[in-house]
Scaffold this motif. Sequence first.
Motif, PDB file in Angstrom:
ATOM      1  N   LEU A   1       5.263   0.771   1.156  1.00 55.34           N
ATOM      2  CA  LEU A   1       5.501   0.676   2.563  1.00 55.34           C
ATOM      3  C   LEU A   1       5.377   2.171   3.099  1.00 55.34           C
ATOM      4  O   LEU A   1       5.296   3.052   2.520  1.00 55.34           O
ATOM      5  CB  LEU A   1       7.097   0.411   2.938  1.00 55.34           C
ATOM      6  CG  LEU A   1       7.559  -0.763   2.145  1.00 55.34           C
ATOM      7  CD1 LEU A   1       9.062  -1.050   2.288  1.00 55.34           C
ATOM      8  CD2 LEU A   1       6.875  -2.309   2.614  1.00 55.34           C
TER       9      LEU A   1
ATOM     10  N   ASP B   1      10.081   2.384   5.350  1.00 55.00           N
ATOM     11  CA  ASP B   1      10.734   2.460   3.969  1.00 55.00           C
ATOM     12  C   ASP B   1      12.004   3.325   4.071  1.00 55.00           C
ATOM     13  O   ASP B   1      13.023   3.058   3.823  1.00 55.00           O
ATOM     14  CB  ASP B   1       9.692   3.352   2.961  1.00 55.00           C
ATOM     15  CG  ASP B   1       9.939   2.736   1.496  1.00 55.00           C
ATOM     16  OD1 ASP B   1      10.931   1.873   1.538  1.00 55.00           O
ATOM     17  OD2 ASP B   1       9.788   3.448   0.592  1.00 55.00           O
TER      18      ASP B   1
ATOM     19  N   TYR C   1       9.991  -9.403  -0.820  1.00 54.35           N
ATOM     20  CA  TYR C   1       8.568  -8.956  -0.514  1.00 54.35           C
ATOM     21  C   TYR C   1       7.769 -10.160  -0.328  1.00 54.35           C
ATOM     22  O   TYR C   1       7.426 -11.030  -1.239  1.00 54.35           O
ATOM     23  CB  TYR C   1       7.872  -7.909  -1.501  1.00 54.35           C
ATOM     24  CG  TYR C   1       8.812  -6.637  -1.682  1.00 54.35           C
ATOM     25  CD1 TYR C   1       8.356  -5.496  -0.821  1.00 54.35           C
ATOM     26  CD2 TYR C   1       9.625  -6.502  -2.563  1.00 54.35           C
ATOM     27  CE1 TYR C   1       8.984  -4.256  -0.892  1.00 54.35           C
ATOM     28  CE2 TYR C   1      10.320  -5.121  -2.787  1.00 54.35           C
ATOM     29  CZ  TYR C   1      10.138  -4.244  -1.974  1.00 54.35           C
ATOM     30  OH  TYR C   1      10.620  -3.088  -2.029  1.00 54.35           O
TER      31      TYR C   1
ATOM     32  N   ILE D   1       5.334  -5.549   7.740  1.00 54.65           N
ATOM     33  CA  ILE D   1       4.770  -4.430   6.844  1.00 54.65           C
ATOM     34  C   ILE D   1       3.485  -4.689   7.083  1.00 54.65           C
ATOM     35  O   ILE D   1       2.546  -3.688   6.419  1.00 54.65           O
ATOM     36  CB  ILE D   1       5.111  -4.825   5.500  1.00 54.65           C
ATOM     37  CG1 ILE D   1       4.852  -6.116   4.567  1.00 54.65           C
ATOM     38  CG2 ILE D   1       6.449  -4.625   5.381  1.00 54.65           C
ATOM     39  CD1 ILE D   1       5.039  -6.190   3.180  1.00 54.65           C
TER      40      ILE D   1
END
Length: 401
Positions: A287, A292, A321, A396
């Motif tokens: 990340l 993060d 994720y 992300i």
Amino acid sequence: MRGRRPGDLRLLAWLLPPTMGVLAVVEALSNERFDPTPVHLSVVAAWVPMGLVLARWRPAIGAVVVAAFYPVVILLDIPGPGGVGLISTLLAVGWAGFGEPVRRSRWALIAAMLIYAASDTMRAGFSWVNVFFPLIFVVGWWSGVLVQREQGRSRAFAEMAATLDAQREAVAHAAVIEERTRIAREIHDAVAHSVSIMTLQIGGLRSQLEDVLEHRPAEREVMLGLERLGRQSVEELRSLVGIMRKSGSESPTAPTPSLALAEQLIADVRAAGLPAQLRVEGVPTPLHQALDVSAYRVLQEALTNVLRHAPGGHAEVAIRYAADTVTIEVRDDGAGEATGEGAALPGSRADHPPGADRTGGHGLIGMRERTAIFGGTLQAAPRPEGGFAVTACFPIRRRWP
């Protein structure tokens, strides 16, 4: 729009091409001079949507293709649809200003203006209106550029916030190390030295009174005990000084907060008395540092809330994720929220209405701000079966500096 654009704009890009195609056909059919041949209908229905779809991947090229709709309908002698073409060109130029560097999108703007002016000149002859009217495309292009700059500033602020957060922790850690070293030095120079002197003095006094103490075994034993205790204390103080100096020099800087440290965070809350389980789903993705740090802080704050408001409870942490998102979920059973007849403890989450900040302060507000700055979402509410749940979702695949 290629996974790096905001989700609402990605949805708009899928809906806009067919919508403008339908409107173009409706506008053309409403013109009495329009000849609905297969070729004319195909051009009217497909040209603008094709350019808008192309703009999803190549905004500047897509804007030029959409603007080329005007000379195509003139060459094919298709009367209109002018309104849909104008709106589509305006939107495509604005999208190019948002999705491309300024230098590249500027050429798309100039090309669209020249195409529009040349097309009007071919259709109705030269007029100053043909020169000034295309300036409306500048408004659309500049709006896209302004949105792009605003997002750039937001990314810069997010990066700056993460950097300042990391620097603050590094400075705080360095201050702790310096204080530990100072305390160790004080223990060594003052306390350990003083205890050593006292021990030596006791030993010297015992030697001088050896003749007297031979006839007084109880007092002699006390003196020997004090001497042994002094030596033991000096050894323990020296050991403590060594530990403090060693631990202070092993880690000169604090590690940057990261979801990679989630296991360590869970171990810390377990040591604090909160049974917690961690589950990681999917393949961990590297990340961006700013995201993060914020994701770690949200997890840390959520677990802190469980420690404060559900003592004796149990927490479950899930980190998921996916291709485009990372989701953090913290759930607790609220076992320590109430006592007796279910009366709410002062300061517990039962005292707060659903959706309120269960810390009574700014915990949930801070978590919402951390997720919102990256275009994410945060849900925090009591669970029907009891307890509380916090779910934070971060995109992300967006473009960050």
